[in-house]
Design an enzyme around this catalytic site. Structure first.
Site, PDB file in Angstrom:
ATOM      1  CD  GLU A   1      10.975  -8.795 -17.979  1.00 43.91           C
ATOM      2  OE1 GLU A   1      10.891  -9.676 -17.099  1.00 43.91           O
ATOM      3  OE2 GLU A   1      10.453  -7.667 -17.831  1.00 43.91           O
TER       4      GLU A   1
ATOM      5  CD1 TRP B   1      -2.733  -4.839  -4.805  1.00 42.41           C
ATOM      6  CD2 TRP B   1      -1.593  -5.965  -3.256  1.00 42.41           C
ATOM      7  NE1 TRP B   1      -2.462  -6.088  -5.317  1.00 42.41           N
ATOM      8  CE2 TRP B   1      -1.783  -6.803  -4.387  1.00 42.41           C
ATOM      9  CE3 TRP B   1      -0.916  -6.464  -2.168  1.00 42.41           C
ATOM     10  CZ2 TRP B   1      -1.287  -8.108  -4.444  1.00 42.41           C
ATOM     11  CZ3 TRP B   1      -0.429  -7.766  -2.208  1.00 42.41           C
ATOM     12  CH2 TRP B   1      -0.627  -8.573  -3.345  1.00 42.41           C
TER      13      TRP B   1
ATOM     14  CE  LYS C   1       7.644  -5.623 -17.951  1.00 40.21           C
ATOM     15  NZ  LYS C   1       8.115  -6.588 -17.074  1.00 40.21           N
TER      16      LYS C   1
ATOM     17  CG  ASN D   1       2.964  -0.526   2.876  1.00 37.96           C
ATOM     18  OD1 ASN D   1       2.351  -1.516   2.481  1.00 37.96           O
ATOM     19  ND2 ASN D   1       4.164  -0.200   2.447  1.00 37.96           N
TER      20      ASN D   1
ATOM     21  CB  CYS E   1      -0.866   0.015   1.260  1.00 36.29           C
ATOM     22  SG  CYS E   1      -1.762  -1.500   1.536  1.00 36.29           S
TER      23      CYS E   1
ATOM     24  CG  HIS F   1      12.046 -32.579 -24.714  1.00 36.07           C
ATOM     25  ND1 HIS F   1      12.518 -33.846 -24.996  1.00 36.07           N
ATOM     26  CD2 HIS F   1      12.980 -31.711 -25.185  1.00 36.07           C
ATOM     27  CE1 HIS F   1      13.716 -33.757 -25.560  1.00 36.07           C
ATOM     28  NE2 HIS F   1      14.012 -32.470 -25.700  1.00 36.07           N
TER      29      HIS F   1
ATOM     30  CD  GLU G   1       4.346  -7.403 -15.402  1.00 35.84           C
ATOM     31  OE1 GLU G   1       4.106  -7.322 -14.195  1.00 35.84           O
ATOM     32  OE2 GLU G   1       5.476  -7.200 -15.859  1.00 35.84           O
TER      33      GLU G   1
HETATM   34  C1  AGP Z   1       7.737  -6.843 -13.303  1.00 38.74           C
HETATM   35  O1  AGP Z   1       7.151  -6.133 -14.400  1.00 38.74           O
HETATM   36  C2  AGP Z   1       6.799  -6.956 -12.137  1.00 38.74           C
HETATM   37  N1  AGP Z   1       6.276  -5.702 -11.763  1.00 38.74           N
HETATM   38  C3  AGP Z   1       7.372  -7.786 -11.008  1.00 38.74           C
HETATM   39  O2  AGP Z   1       7.708  -9.048 -11.512  1.00 38.74           O
HETATM   40  C4  AGP Z   1       8.628  -7.211 -10.317  1.00 38.74           C
HETATM   41  O3  AGP Z   1       9.737  -7.294 -11.179  1.00 38.74           O
HETATM   42  C5  AGP Z   1       8.900  -8.057  -9.071  1.00 38.74           C
HETATM   43  O4  AGP Z   1       7.775  -7.959  -8.213  1.00 38.74           O
HETATM   44  C6  AGP Z   1      10.153  -7.636  -8.305  1.00 38.74           C
HETATM   45  O5  AGP Z   1       9.999  -6.330  -7.825  1.00 38.74           O
HETATM   46  P1  AGP Z   1      11.317  -5.574  -7.279  1.00 38.74           P
HETATM   47  O6  AGP Z   1      12.261  -5.443  -8.422  1.00 38.74           O
HETATM   48  O7  AGP Z   1      10.822  -4.246  -6.769  1.00 38.74           O
HETATM   49  O8  AGP Z   1      11.884  -6.430  -6.172  1.00 38.74           O
END
Ligand code: AGP
Length: 613
Positions: free
Chosen positions: A485, A75, A489, A101, A2, A508, A492
């Site tokens: 990665e 959140w 992207k 938070n 949060c 496989h 998410e």
């Molecule tokens: C990546 O786009 C996400 N927002 C998430 O995977 C992020 O990389 C992960 O939560 C790690 O966060 P940090 O780098 O602040 O530790």
């Protein structure tokens, strides 16, 4: 996680709080609320949903006059998003209001205890339990500092708290333990916030409280006490970011702004000296002898940062010949890692507050390993807890999906590897110099990908494929990691089911999922593996896949004979190619999400930093 904010000074607090929360909404956006100390009461307005709903509900703060207040954007962890679960939470006598938070891990035990003493609750949250316990202690002692000391002594878990007391119209309180909190010094005003962007409009002079610290802020002073209530001194520091860094500017979304900032971020991160104190990087404490004695490196991180660590494994083993393991931070401490004083554990985190990564760091330190953090946020928990820290120079990253911080972390990983390779003499001086020159040229190369035609090609691909429900990414070696990665992207941001596999793995099992028209994005930029990857492309083509091949200009013509679409990227030094390859995939995800009507800066269910395990 949060976002919390607090203000005391000469301005109307409600406006400052709402503005501050708009800069923290990326931290959580299920509900929001503010509390202002008015002469009659601690007036609260809170609502489920986005901050705009709250603004409308409290007439942009006009309903809450006063120059002292706290605010929160949530959140949800305990209790669904709702008006009654939204912060701030007040004690039943209305004397104390609190925003939080973090997670109070023992809140159920405390709630039972308080219920047995006749207290009643209106929410499902752990935060209301903390507020109730604080109110009980304040009623006993009549002294808020003593009450806070007594209360935090009973709490287990993580908490950044902002607290108002009706009896004290001239001050607010703040507490920090394992959740981010900064204190801002302004002119006749002071602020608290979870992150710098919320206060940059008022001051760049900040204090980063230590874990357990309790602060008392008036419009003229900040006093700090440790968890036992003893006064302590903490240094005032200057935040390096400007207001503009945290503003949207002329961009439609923070994500696009941050994608476009990558050349500048790479310039800043590559230029910052890895040794010697500077804004973006501190000197390595590891001395040449320690580096020569390294027997193993672990890289622990989450999400995209884990992908940087995975690339780091390939890079460190190839260029430095040091056995390196990359592991999700959430798995690290349960995997019985083999750690000793000859082990280096690298923690990568944009926010510096990710609970799993912080826990991995603490496990590594407990077992005697040397810990090095690569972090973007100054004063964050991971930065403060590690033996040493290298700050990336990405500036504030607001979009939940990371782009520029990912690129900055990767640049630091390259520099670390070249620094080790030079010390260990595992690469010739000439080869290292060539790689360093290429790193300085990388911003220009990435700028090529971000030219209108490069952006246009990815927008066109997004227009063509945004309605698909399954998309696969395949590649080999470091391309396979970039696929991870790229698929994260896309997942998410657009909520499409995207999966990444090493190209050699498809046959496989996963190839059973390939059928007519399924899009497969094939990365084929590792020179010596191009033909093997193209053989895998032929395998999926034979089963009806539509293949988008991302390759360098060297192989583009050959790729066009097999793939349906070819995305050509500049060929750079092999060490640095992953930094170029990810940019088109970031753009593809951005435009795909837009086409699907998704909120690209605040995707559903996500938060910018996951401060819960
Ligand atoms: C990546 O786009 C996400 N927002 C998430 O995977 C992020 O990389 C992960 O939560 C790690 O966060 P940090 O780098 O602040 O530790």
């Amino acid at each position: 996680m949060c976002g919390i904010v607090g203000y005391i000074g000469h301005r109307q607090a409600a406006g400052v709080l709402l503005e501050g929360l708009s800069k923290l909404e990326y931290r959580g956006y299920d509900s929001a609320g503010i509390c202002v100390h008015t002469p009659q009461a601690l007036a609260v307005s809170r609502s489920k949903g986005r901050l705009q709903t709250l603004r409308e509900k409290c007439d942009s703060g006009a309903d809450l006059p006063g120059t002292l207040g706290i605010g929160h954007t949530r959140w949800a962890t305990h209790g669904a998003p709702s008006d009654c679960n939204a912060h701030p939470h007040r004690t039943r006598d209305g004397k104390i209001a609190l925003v939080h938070n973090g997670i109070i891990e023992n809140y159920l035990e405390l709630k039972e205890e308080l219920l047995s003493r006749g207290h009643r609750f209106t929410s499902e949250t752990d935060t209301e339990v903390a507020a109730c316990l604080l109110g009980e202690n304040y009623a006993k002692t009549g002294d808020m500092l003593c009450a806070i000391v007594a209360t935090t002594a009973r709490l287990t878990g993580s908490y950044a708290l902002g607290i108002l007391c009706l009896d004290q119209p001239d001050r607010m309180y703040a507490v920090r333990k394992d959740s981010p909190l900064i204190l801002g010094w302004g002119d006749n005003e002071c602020l608290i916030a979870s992150d710098a962007p919320a206060i940059l409009g008022y001051t760049r002079r900040v204090i980063y409280p230590a874990d357990g610290d309790i602060a008392i802020l008036t419009d003229q002073s900040i006093q700090i006490f440790n968890a036992l209530g003893n006064p302590v001194l903490r240094p005032t520091e200057e935040v390096q970011w400007s207001v503009a860094d945290a503003e949207l500017g002329d961009y439609p979304h923070f994500m696009l702004k941050e994608i476009m900032e990558q050349p500048r971020v790479l310039t800043d991160t590559a230029a910052a000296p890895l040794t010697g104190n500077s804004d973006c990087a501190n000197s390595l404490l590891l001395d040449p002898e320690q580096i020569r004695n390294l027997r193993r490196i672990y890289i622990a991180a989450c999400g995209s940062a884990y992908h940087v660590g995975f690339l780091g494994k390939y890079i460190l083993e190839k260029y430095c010949r040091i056995p390196t393991e990359s592991i999700q931070a959430s798995e690290f401490r349960y995997a019985a890692p083999i750690l000793d004083q000859n082990t280096l554990v690298i923690l990568i985190s944009q926010s510096g507050e990710t609970a799993d990564t912080l826990a991995a760091l603490r496990e590594a330190k407990a077992q005697g390993a040397h810990t090095l953090a690569i972090v973007n946020v100054m004063g964050s928990a991971i930065a403060k807890a590690a033996d040493e820290v290298i700050y990336t120079c990405a500036g504030p990253e607001i979009a939940v999906a990371t782009t520029k911080a990912y690129s900055a972390q990767l640049a630091v990983m390259y520099r670390l590897a070249l620094r080790f390779a030079r010390l260990l003499e595992t690469q010739s001086q000439e080869d290292i110099r060539q790689a360093e020159d290429a790193l300085l040229d990388l911003p220009r190369q990435i700028g090529q990908v971000l030219l209108p035609e490069g952006i246009g090609q990815m927008r066109t691909l997004a227009d063509r494929f945004h309605a698909c429900e399954d998309i696969f990414f395949i590649g080999r070696n470091v391309d396979a990691v970039t696929c991870l990665e790229g698929s994260l992207k896309l997942k998410e941001l657009s909520y499409i089911h995207a999966e990444a596999y090493p190209a050699g793995e498809l046959k496989h099992g996963p190839i059973s999922l390939i059928e007519e028209g399924v899009p497969v994005i094939a990365l084929a930029t590792v020179r010596e593996l191009f033909h093997k990857t193209m053989a895998n492309v032929k395998e999926v083509k034979a089963r009806g896949a539509t293949v988008i091949c991302l390759t360098t200009e060297e192989f583009a013509e050959e790729a066009r004979r097999t793939a349906d679409v070819v995305v050509e990227v500049p060929k750079v030094h092999p060490l640095l190619q992953p930094s170029v390859n990810i940019v088109p995939l970031q753009l593809f995800s951005y435009f795909t999400a837009l086409n699907r009507g998704c909120d690209v800066d605040k995707p559903r269910n996500l938060a910018k930093s996951v401060t819960v395990e």
